[in-house]
Design an enzyme around this catalytic site. Structure first.
Site, short mmCIF file in Angstrom:
data_model
loop_
_atom_site.label_atom_id
_atom_site.label_comp_id
_atom_site.label_asym_id
_atom_site.label_seq_id
_atom_site.Cartn_x
_atom_site.Cartn_y
_atom_site.Cartn_z
N GLN A 102 0.82 -1.09 -0.03
CA GLN A 102 0.01 -0.07 -0.05
C GLN A 102 0.85 1.19 0.01
O GLN A 102 0.31 2.35 -0.16
CB GLN A 102 -0.79 0.10 1.30
N HIS A 120 -1.32 1.40 -4.45
CA HIS A 120 -1.77 2.82 -4.43
C HIS A 120 -1.07 3.67 -5.22
O HIS A 120 -0.85 4.97 -5.24
CB HIS A 120 -2.12 3.37 -2.95
N CYS A 128 0.23 14.24 -16.24
CA CYS A 128 -0.42 15.46 -16.68
C CYS A 128 -2.00 15.43 -16.78
O CYS A 128 -2.38 14.54 -17.26
CB CYS A 128 0.09 16.00 -18.22
N CYS A 149 3.42 20.27 -16.70
CA CYS A 149 3.87 19.25 -17.91
C CYS A 149 4.73 19.90 -18.82
O CYS A 149 4.43 21.07 -19.36
CB CYS A 149 2.38 18.85 -18.48
N CYS A 152 2.77 20.21 -22.44
CA CYS A 152 1.67 21.01 -22.67
C CYS A 152 1.38 22.15 -21.67
O CYS A 152 0.39 22.99 -21.81
CB CYS A 152 0.55 20.09 -22.88
N GLY A 189 3.10 -4.57 9.09
CA GLY A 189 2.83 -2.96 9.50
C GLY A 189 1.71 -2.66 8.66
O GLY A 189 1.74 -1.22 8.28
N ASN A 215 3.32 -7.03 13.67
CA ASN A 215 2.92 -5.62 13.69
C ASN A 215 3.28 -5.31 15.28
O ASN A 215 3.45 -6.19 16.02
CB ASN A 215 1.23 -5.44 13.54
P1 NAD Z 1 -1.39 2.84 8.91
O1 NAD Z 1 -1.04 4.06 9.45
O2 NAD Z 1 -3.03 2.59 9.07
O3 NAD Z 1 -1.01 1.81 10.08
C1 NAD Z 1 0.34 1.51 10.34
C2 NAD Z 1 0.47 -0.13 10.86
O4 NAD Z 1 1.88 -0.12 11.13
C3 NAD Z 1 -0.26 -0.05 12.40
O5 NAD Z 1 -0.94 -1.11 12.41
C4 NAD Z 1 1.02 0.17 13.29
O6 NAD Z 1 0.73 -0.48 14.51
C5 NAD Z 1 2.00 -0.54 12.54
N1 NAD Z 1 3.67 -0.27 12.78
C6 NAD Z 1 3.83 0.99 12.88
N2 NAD Z 1 5.45 0.81 13.18
C7 NAD Z 1 5.51 -0.21 13.21
C8 NAD Z 1 6.99 -0.93 12.89
N3 NAD Z 1 7.86 -0.51 13.03
N4 NAD Z 1 6.84 -2.56 12.49
C9 NAD Z 1 5.64 -3.08 12.42
N5 NAD Z 1 4.38 -2.42 12.41
C10 NAD Z 1 4.54 -1.17 12.74
O7 NAD Z 1 -0.83 2.44 7.59
P2 NAD Z 1 -1.59 1.32 6.35
O8 NAD Z 1 -2.56 0.40 6.98
O9 NAD Z 1 -0.59 1.22 5.52
O10 NAD Z 1 -2.68 2.69 5.66
C11 NAD Z 1 -2.21 4.06 5.49
C12 NAD Z 1 -2.36 4.38 4.15
O11 NAD Z 1 -1.46 5.39 3.98
C13 NAD Z 1 -1.82 3.33 2.84
O12 NAD Z 1 -2.68 3.49 1.94
C14 NAD Z 1 -0.53 3.74 2.80
O13 NAD Z 1 -0.39 3.58 1.37
C15 NAD Z 1 -0.52 5.34 3.04
N6 NAD Z 1 0.97 5.35 3.66
C16 NAD Z 1 2.05 5.03 2.94
C17 NAD Z 1 3.49 5.54 3.48
C18 NAD Z 1 4.53 5.10 2.61
O14 NAD Z 1 4.64 5.02 1.56
N7 NAD Z 1 5.40 4.92 3.38
C19 NAD Z 1 3.53 6.05 4.71
C20 NAD Z 1 2.34 6.45 5.42
C21 NAD Z 1 1.06 6.03 4.82
ZN ZN Z 2 0.62 17.67 -20.67
#
Ligand code: NAD
Ligand code: ZN
Length: 247
Positions: A102, A120, A128, A149, A152, A189, A215
């Site tokens: 995600q 995601h 663009c 862009c 354009c 996570g 987790n």
């Molecule tokens: P969330 O923020 O809802 O949950 C994070 C989870 O990670 C929690 O359950 C927490 O207990 C656990 N956690 C925290 N630290 C940890 C560790 N060190 N080891 C193991 N587990 C740990 O995140 P989600 O469920 O991924 O959903 C949030 C949305 O936001 C997603 O769609 C995601 O794409 C996006 N997001 C992306 C990033 C990224 O790209 N790094 C960062 C933040 C949010």
């Molecule tokens: Zn364009």
């Protein structure tokens, strides 16, 4: 958590015919990217409404500086941590068929994983809004915002899913296909609250597969479906699990 749970989980992974991983923000926390929810998270500082597609199109001057700070400056500095490297090693050693993530940070690929379905989207590309062309984010200067862009002059949007926007049907299909083929899913996570992404592990379970969850805290998966719950940091637990599985 007992060593027993870790050993049993490693045995299940060792015996799996086709294993996959489903990852969320928690796997990148030890790389310095905070989760969005909770105290200190992005949503405690910025209204999520600003990352809604319609709002972004109406107010690009306001939203682009936030996008730059959160998604390009912060994520751009992050490096993969031992959890990302452990998944890459499992793939390399033939014990992991692929990852559905995600996250939009591309840290799985940076660690060496090759089969990564970015549910995601990612920060690597921009699109663009006018001519629909895609560009590599590195080729777009962010010193003058909103980013525009090169072809354009239209408004560029990072190629990750904003609120009010659907998931790409190709990535959804690829992620679902992987889940249907898998007889084991590592859930790492993620609280699994974001839909439809959060359903992926349930597909594996429905087809008779095993769920191993890592987790810091309990989640809906731990309460309902996880077969093994390994409580702890992804950067500690995943290398341990990997070592036991590959030995
Ligand atoms: P969330 O923020 O809802 O949950 C994070 C989870 O990670 C929690 O359950 C927490 O207990 C656990 N956690 C925290 N630290 C940890 C560790 N060190 N080891 C193991 N587990 C740990 O995140 P989600 O469920 O991924 O959903 C949030 C949305 O936001 C997603 O769609 C995601 O794409 C996006 N997001 C992306 C990033 C990224 O790209 N790094 C960062 C933040 C949010
Ligand atoms: Zn364009």
């Amino acid at each position: 958590m007992s060593n027993h749970a870790l050993e049993n989980a490693a045995r299940a992974l060792k015996n799996a015919r086709c294993a996959m991983a489903f990852t969320g923000a928690g796997i990148s926390v030890e790389s310095g990217i905070p989760p969005f929810r909770g105290p200190g998270g992005v949503w405690s500082k910025h209204d999520p409404e600003k990352f809604e597609k319609g709002y972004f199109k109406r107010h690009p001057d306001e939203v682009w500086p936030l996008l730059k700070e959160i998604f390009f400056d912060m994520i751009g500095r992050a490096q993969p941590n031992p959890a990302h490297f452990a998944l890459a090693e499992l793939e390399y050693r033939g014990k992991l068929a692929g990852i559905v993530t995600q996250n939009i940070d591309s840290l799985h690929q940076a660690a060496g994983s090759t089969v990564v379905h970015e549910y995601h989207g990612s920060t690597r590309r921009m699109q663009c809004m006018k001519c629909r062309m895609f560009f590599d984010s590195h080729s777009i200067p962010l010193d003058k915002l909103p980013a525009s862009c090169p072809a354009c002059g239209g408004l560029l949007k990072p190629d990750f899913v904003f609120f009010g926007e659907g998931v790409s049907s190709e990535v959804h299909r690829a992620a679902t296909d992987l889940a249907k083929q898998s007889d084991l899913c590592l859930i790492i996570g993620t609280g699994g609250q974001v839909m439809p992404a959060g359903r992926i592990p349930y597909i594996v379970k429905k087809h008779g597969g095993t769920l191993i969850e890592i987790n810091l805290h309990d989640t809906d998966y731990s309460y309902t479906t996880s077969d093994y719950f390994l409580q702890g940091k992804a950067g500690t637990m995943l290398p341990k699990l990997t070592q036991l599985t590959l030995e």
